[in-house]
Design an enzyme around this catalytic site. Structure first.
Site, PDB file in Angstrom:
ATOM      1  CD  GLU A  94      -3.036  -0.886  -0.116  1.00 60.95           C
ATOM      2  OE1 GLU A  94      -3.456   0.175  -0.366  1.00 60.95           O
ATOM      3  OE2 GLU A  94      -3.971  -1.833  -0.113  1.00 60.95           O
ATOM      4  CB  SER A 381     -34.195 -33.560 -17.577  1.00 56.72           C
ATOM      5  OG  SER A 381     -34.228 -34.693 -18.031  1.00 56.72           O
TER       6      SER A 381
END
Length: 705
Positions: A94, A381
């Protein structure tokens, strides 16, 4: 000549003296401005180290369903009680010059300005830890020069009035790590169930990567992405000398066991849903992670709190208890995943795409992994309605017949044999209609249909309605061999329920800040992708799975739950050895349920395989209890006839069994059952009427066996 040279030299000296004086003047002004700026910052005194506001999540009726509190799940710990690995990892990724600057880094600012000038935007940031801390505490996250100026002033005030360790301590105790964990101590307890002072290098570097995007870099959402960022941080730590290369490599190889321990939190209805909303605030709404972390937002969602409560209720009632053996703490997560039956549920309003309820698993506190959106499973299905819509587009009708019998198909230009079977090896050994094929979920009929149509037509329909997962060009696609998510499938059924319009699943209606300013607003997205007439016919065909009058050589697949729903419904169930699906709908609501194990463990189809239907039926009836019982609207150009479901002929005295069935006008059957037919429509002999279907089956007999 000499005179000319002297004049030129004098002119140069004069210019140099002028530039030098201007440089000195600029330097004096810059120094004076810097002194004035720092004096002003010092005179302003120390800014209060307060916390930001609460972000509120609201349901479709604007009732609060969740609150994100800065400070709610935060356990403040002194700087000396935070693991040095956390400090070093955070600084390496950072702000490497944190201890050397006065709150801002001119080098990074210069680099960001150059990058932004090149891109023509202000997307590139250069914020130090002090600036991030100041922004989160005191400011909005708008990318404006005014905000940048205020950020600079607050950063200087922090630097002029607090020690570096105080600033870093405050930053690490307030930054957001996702999953309701604010601050390193809360994050440490959530992910690893330990104090932050006890974090290993591997654990600390993993956590240090999350604040850049809590919904993007959390290992709970995308572990490979989080792992890649952890390795980037470890390499950065090697570069700055925080750790040795050997230590970094050992940390990369260390296996991390995530505990995902539940934290104290406020009201939270639909936690899986709220995780999606949090991610979409960044991905869809374009709001910066830091802005979300700062809080103070009102997020208006599409969730129906009552439906969500009912969804969770029926999941809890119908799912079997967790086996005692699975509660053994010595088990690994992988072992437990083969023992605990899981589920997911999605309910969408097909009229606008609004997601009304979502369950991503049986227990969020035990597993925040969202199976509704992240688990890719074979659809079985439930994929067939896309196939049969393609068949209707290409000339089939509900009366089209094909022979249902054990069949071996030669595929891949005769190089392979494909031998699908029906559930329980139950075949008609006779011609059946498309209406029956859907109601009984006949696999032979489906594969024959696909081989006649070609996979490209099925894939085209699936993609049109919103299936985005890769679809294999294989014969097994007819039986749902593609890996898809539940959200995709539920959304894909919406066009059948709404007259052929694809809708985009919507989770967020709008986002408003503390001042009432709308930061983001969305409208429903619709696109006509199916023929309304054929969409209605498909819906009528899918009501057949609940119609016991269609029972013949096999029972309709929805017969066991038909009595639980007291309104017009359509749908399709599906199964694989490891999965059970049920997707069904009314004009107001499309709901899908999946049941299975996280690891590909076979399920018992006769017991566990029925749970998805029970959850779906009970939830649908309960969720719509106070809603009108709306019929599916028949569009113009569709006609109804009384058809014998076995033969596909018009019902008559010869075969009186009938069902009202819908056709595109001009394609409906015009002949009645021949006198040679049995009363139920079987043993029909009429070569002329069935010539097309019999030719197709002769083709399969010649080339498919």
């Amino acid at each position: 000549m000499e005179v000319i040279m002297n004049r030129r030299n004098k002119r140069r000296r004069s210019l140099l003296r002028l530039f030098f004086r201007l440089f000195l003047l600029g330097l004096v002004l810059a120094l004076g401005g810097a002194v004035a700026l720092m004096s002003y910052a010092k005179m302003q005194g120390p800014p209060p180290l307060s916390v930001a506001q609460t972000t509120e999540y609201l349901a479709v009726d604007d009732r609060t369903i969740g609150e994100s509190h800065r400070g709610q799940n935060r356990y403040f710990v002194p700087f000396n009680e935070i693991s040095p690995y956390v400090v070093d990892a955070t600084l390496a990724i950072e702000d490497r010059k944190f201890y050397d600057h006065l709150g801002f880094d001119p080098t990074r600012i210069g680099g960001a300005i150059v990058a932004n000038l090149r891109s023509g935007s202000r997307s590139q940031g250069a914020s130090t830890i002090t600036q991030q801390y100041a922004r989160n505490l005191y400011l909005s996250h708008d990318k404006t020069w005014v905000r940048k100026w205020n950020e600079l002033i607050y950063s200087l005030r922090l630097e002029m009035n607090y020690e570096k360790e105080q600033i870093l301590e405050g930053y690490l105790n307030t930054i957001y790590y996702g999953h309701g964990a604010y601050g390193i101590e809360a994050a440490s307890h959530y992910f690893f169930d330990k104090d932050s002072k006890d974090l290993t290098l591997a654990e600390a570097s993993m956590l240090a990567g999350i604040p850049k995007g809590p919904s993007y870099y959390s290992p709970n959402f995308d572990e490979p992405r989080a792992k890649a960022r952890q390795e980037l941080i470890l390499d950065a730590m090697v570069e700055v000398g925080s750790v040795s290369r050997a230590e970094a490599e050992d940390a990369k190889d260390e296996h991390l066991a995530y505990k995902n321990k539940e934290l104290v939190s406020g009201l939270q209805i639909g936690p899986y849903f709220q995780d999606i909303v949090e991610a979409q605030l960044i991905e869809e709404a374009g709001i910066e992670p830091a802005r979300i972390e700062a809080g103070g937002l009102k997020v208006y969602t599409t969730l129906d709190a009552d439906m969500q409560e009912k969804a969770e209720k029926w999941v809890a009632r119908e799912m079997p208890p967790v086996p005692a053996a699975a509660q053994n703490k010595a088990l690994t997560d992988a072992e437990r995943a083969t023992m605990i039956l899981q589920t997911s549920l999605v309910a969408i309003d097909p009229r606008n795409g609004d997601v009304r309820a979502l369950v991503g698993g049986r227990d969020y506190s035990e597993s925040p992994y969202n199976r509704a959106t992240h688990a890719h499973r074979q659809a079985g299905s439930t994929f067939k309605p896309f196939l049969y819509y393609a068949a209707l587009e290409n000339g089939s009708t509900p009366a089209s017949t094909l022979l249902s019998e054990p069949t071996q198909f030669q595929i891949d230009e005769g190089r392979a044999i494909y031998s699908p079977s029906n559930f329980g090896n139950n075949y008609a050994n006779d011609f059946i209609t498309l209406l029956q094929a859907i109601a009984f979920s006949d696999n032979i009929y489906a594969v024959k249909s696909l081989l006649v149509l070609g996979t490209e037509k099925l894939i085209d329909v699936a993609e049109r309605v919103g299936i985005i997962s890769p679809l294999p060009e294989t014969a097994s696609l007819a039986l749902g061999s593609a890996d898809v998510t539940l959200l995709e499938m539920v959304n894909g059924y919406s066009p059948f329920a709404n007259g052929g319009q694809k809708v985009k699943p919507r989770f967020i209606r709008k986002v408003v800040d503390l001042n009432g300013r709308v930061l983001y607003e969305s409208e429903p997205e619709k696109e006509q992708v199916l023929d309304p007439k054929l969409a209605f016919i498909m819906t009528d065909l899918m009501t057949g799975m609940f119609d016991p009058s269609l029972n013949a050589h096999a029972g309709v697949t929805g017969g066991s739950v038909a009595h639980l729903v007291n309104r017009p419904v359509a749908g399709k169930s599906g199964s694989t050895p490891q999965d059970s699906w049920m997707i069904g709908y009314t004009p107001q609501l499309v709901t899908g349920v999946w049941v299975g194990y996280d690891k590909a463990t076979p399920i018992d189809q006769r017991t566990e395989g029925q749970i998805s239907k029970k959850i779906w039926a009970n939830f649908t009836e309960d969720a719509l209890k106070n809603e009108l019982k709306l019929p599916f609207q028949k569009p113009r150009g569709v006609v109804a006839v009384e058809m014998n479901p076995q033969s596909g002929y018009l019902a008559s005295e010869t075969c009186p069994k009938s069902r009202t069935t819908y056709f595109i006008a001009g394609t409906e059957p015009t002949k009645t059952c021949p006198e040679t037919a049995n009363a139920d429509g079987t043993d029909v002999i009429d070569e002329e009427a069935h010539e097309e279907e019999r030719l197709i089956d002769k083709f399969f007999k010649w080339f498919g066996h």
